[in-house]
Design an enzyme around this catalytic site. Sequence first.
Site, PDB file in Angstrom:
ATOM      1  N   GLY A  12       0.779  -1.244   0.000  1.00 63.06           N
ATOM      2  CA  GLY A  12       0.000   0.000   0.000  1.00 63.06           C
ATOM      3  C   GLY A  12       0.806   1.287   0.000  1.00 63.06           C
ATOM      4  O   GLY A  12       0.264   2.350   0.313  1.00 63.06           O
ATOM      5  N   SER A  13       2.075   1.230  -0.399  1.00 67.12           N
ATOM      6  CA  SER A  13       2.864   2.464  -0.360  1.00 67.12           C
ATOM      7  C   SER A  13       2.372   3.472  -1.410  1.00 67.12           C
ATOM      8  O   SER A  13       2.410   4.684  -1.166  1.00 67.12           O
ATOM      9  CB  SER A  13       4.354   2.172  -0.534  1.00 67.12           C
ATOM     10  OG  SER A  13       4.613   1.642  -1.810  1.00 67.12           O
ATOM     11  N   ASN A  14       1.911   2.988  -2.544  1.00 70.09           N
ATOM     12  CA  ASN A  14       1.376   3.921  -3.550  1.00 70.09           C
ATOM     13  C   ASN A  14       0.039   4.502  -3.116  1.00 70.09           C
ATOM     14  O   ASN A  14      -0.249   5.671  -3.376  1.00 70.09           O
ATOM     15  CB  ASN A  14       1.251   3.224  -4.913  1.00 70.09           C
ATOM     16  CG  ASN A  14       2.588   3.103  -5.599  1.00 70.09           C
ATOM     17  OD1 ASN A  14       3.104   4.073  -6.130  1.00 70.09           O
ATOM     18  ND2 ASN A  14       3.169   1.913  -5.546  1.00 70.09           N
ATOM     19  N   MET A  88      -3.950  -7.067  -7.159  1.00 76.87           N
ATOM     20  CA  MET A  88      -3.524  -8.276  -7.851  1.00 76.87           C
ATOM     21  C   MET A  88      -4.654  -9.090  -8.479  1.00 76.87           C
ATOM     22  O   MET A  88      -4.494 -10.280  -8.718  1.00 76.87           O
ATOM     23  CB  MET A  88      -2.708  -9.159  -6.890  1.00 76.87           C
ATOM     24  CG  MET A  88      -1.493  -8.478  -6.300  1.00 76.87           C
ATOM     25  SD  MET A  88      -0.381  -7.809  -7.554  1.00 76.87           S
ATOM     26  CE  MET A  88       0.446  -9.315  -8.050  1.00 76.87           C
ATOM     27  N   LEU A  90      -7.494  -9.201 -11.712  1.00 76.80           N
ATOM     28  CA  LEU A  90      -7.911  -8.573 -12.975  1.00 76.80           C
ATOM     29  C   LEU A  90      -9.369  -8.165 -12.853  1.00 76.80           C
ATOM     30  O   LEU A  90     -10.195  -8.939 -12.349  1.00 76.80           O
ATOM     31  CB  LEU A  90      -7.774  -9.566 -14.115  1.00 76.80           C
ATOM     32  CG  LEU A  90      -6.472  -9.584 -14.904  1.00 76.80           C
ATOM     33  CD1 LEU A  90      -6.600 -10.530 -16.095  1.00 76.80           C
ATOM     34  CD2 LEU A  90      -6.084  -8.192 -15.388  1.00 76.80           C
ATOM     35  N   ASN A 105      -3.992   2.564 -13.613  1.00 76.97           N
ATOM     36  CA  ASN A 105      -3.068   1.672 -12.905  1.00 76.97           C
ATOM     37  C   ASN A 105      -1.643   2.205 -13.022  1.00 76.97           C
ATOM     38  O   ASN A 105      -1.327   2.945 -13.952  1.00 76.97           O
ATOM     39  CB  ASN A 105      -3.141   0.274 -13.544  1.00 76.97           C
ATOM     40  CG  ASN A 105      -2.247  -0.736 -12.830  1.00 76.97           C
ATOM     41  OD1 ASN A 105      -2.204  -0.782 -11.603  1.00 76.97           O
ATOM     42  ND2 ASN A 105      -1.520  -1.537 -13.590  1.00 76.97           N
ATOM     43  N   HIS A 107       2.296   0.702 -13.344  1.00 81.71           N
ATOM     44  CA  HIS A 107       3.060  -0.518 -13.599  1.00 81.71           C
ATOM     45  C   HIS A 107       4.551  -0.197 -13.444  1.00 81.71           C
ATOM     46  O   HIS A 107       5.013   0.823 -13.970  1.00 81.71           O
ATOM     47  CB  HIS A 107       2.760  -1.049 -15.004  1.00 81.71           C
ATOM     48  CG  HIS A 107       3.430  -2.344 -15.271  1.00 81.71           C
ATOM     49  ND1 HIS A 107       2.985  -3.529 -14.731  1.00 81.71           N
ATOM     50  CD2 HIS A 107       4.557  -2.647 -15.974  1.00 81.71           C
ATOM     51  CE1 HIS A 107       3.788  -4.508 -15.102  1.00 81.71           C
ATOM     52  NE2 HIS A 107       4.744  -4.001 -15.852  1.00 81.71           N
TER      53      HIS A 107
HETATM   54  C1  GRF Z   1       4.016  -1.289  -7.299  1.00 77.75           C
HETATM   55  O1  GRF Z   1       5.326  -1.571  -7.694  1.00 77.75           O
HETATM   56  C2  GRF Z   1       3.119  -1.119  -8.487  1.00 77.75           C
HETATM   57  O2  GRF Z   1       3.767  -0.594  -9.599  1.00 77.75           O
HETATM   58  C3  GRF Z   1       2.701  -2.537  -8.777  1.00 77.75           C
HETATM   59  O3  GRF Z   1       2.544  -3.125  -7.516  1.00 77.75           O
HETATM   60  C4  GRF Z   1       3.394  -2.472  -6.577  1.00 77.75           C
HETATM   61  C5  GRF Z   1       2.533  -2.063  -5.407  1.00 77.75           C
HETATM   62  O4  GRF Z   1       3.294  -1.559  -4.333  1.00 77.75           O
HETATM   63  N1  GRF Z   1       1.521  -2.564  -9.605  1.00 77.75           N
HETATM   64  P1  GRF Z   1       2.551  -0.907  -3.091  1.00 77.75           P
HETATM   65  O5  GRF Z   1       1.565  -1.944  -2.570  1.00 77.75           O
HETATM   66  O6  GRF Z   1       1.867   0.326  -3.565  1.00 77.75           O
HETATM   67  O7  GRF Z   1       3.627  -0.617  -2.082  1.00 77.75           O
END
Ligand code: GRF
Length: 192
Positions: A12-14, A88, A90, A105, A107
């Site tokens: 969940g860092s993003n 994770m 689809l 999204n 990537h």
């Molecule tokens: C990130 O590297 C993103 O690009 C990919 O999954 C990862 C998720 O990381 N789709 P986080 O859970 O946001 O830390």
Amino acid sequence: MARVAVFSSGNGSNFQAIAEALQHQGTHSVAVMVCNRKEAYSFDRARNLGIPSYYLSYAGRERREVEAEIVAYLRQLRVDWVFLAGFMKLLSPLFLDAFPHRVVNIHPALLPLYPGTHGIKESYESGDAVCGVTVHYVDYGMDSGPIIRQFSFQRDPNDSLEQFEAKIHQLEHQAYPAVVMELLDSPAESGC
Ligand code: GRF
């Protein structure tokens, strides 16, 4: 003012980077963090950020049933945009058609190179001199939707996989919130 949902399956860092950017900016908000794994750290992050979370269980259920449930819930919350961040699963046309051109999204590679779940490792092992991340709209395929923005860097050939991965994540945490903000602030969005 837009209301967004962020979908995560793990760390969940993003999600946190987007949430903090929106909280700081003050116009738009994360209405909910949606996650399909009960033990995911993204739930702790949501709690610390004061953002509601929603556990989406796929266990023993048809995907269409799960997706219909989450679409109904997001409608109830008046969510306009969905940002996937390490989600994770689809999403089927049933979900995507409910939010046309509003599911995005990130990537961890320069698409169309290295789609799928091993983007970082494949990008690292490629030996490519330039690597990066891609923010794209989600379509019916796997990491195949129209690219919105790409961010790249010259890779250091001496980096270990861990160091490379840290650089990718650091870039994501700047790139994704910036693109989210750009999309939410776009004239089309505000009706100008
Ligand atoms: C990130 O590297 C993103 O690009 C990919 O999954 C990862 C998720 O990381 N789709 P986080 O859970 O946001 O830390």
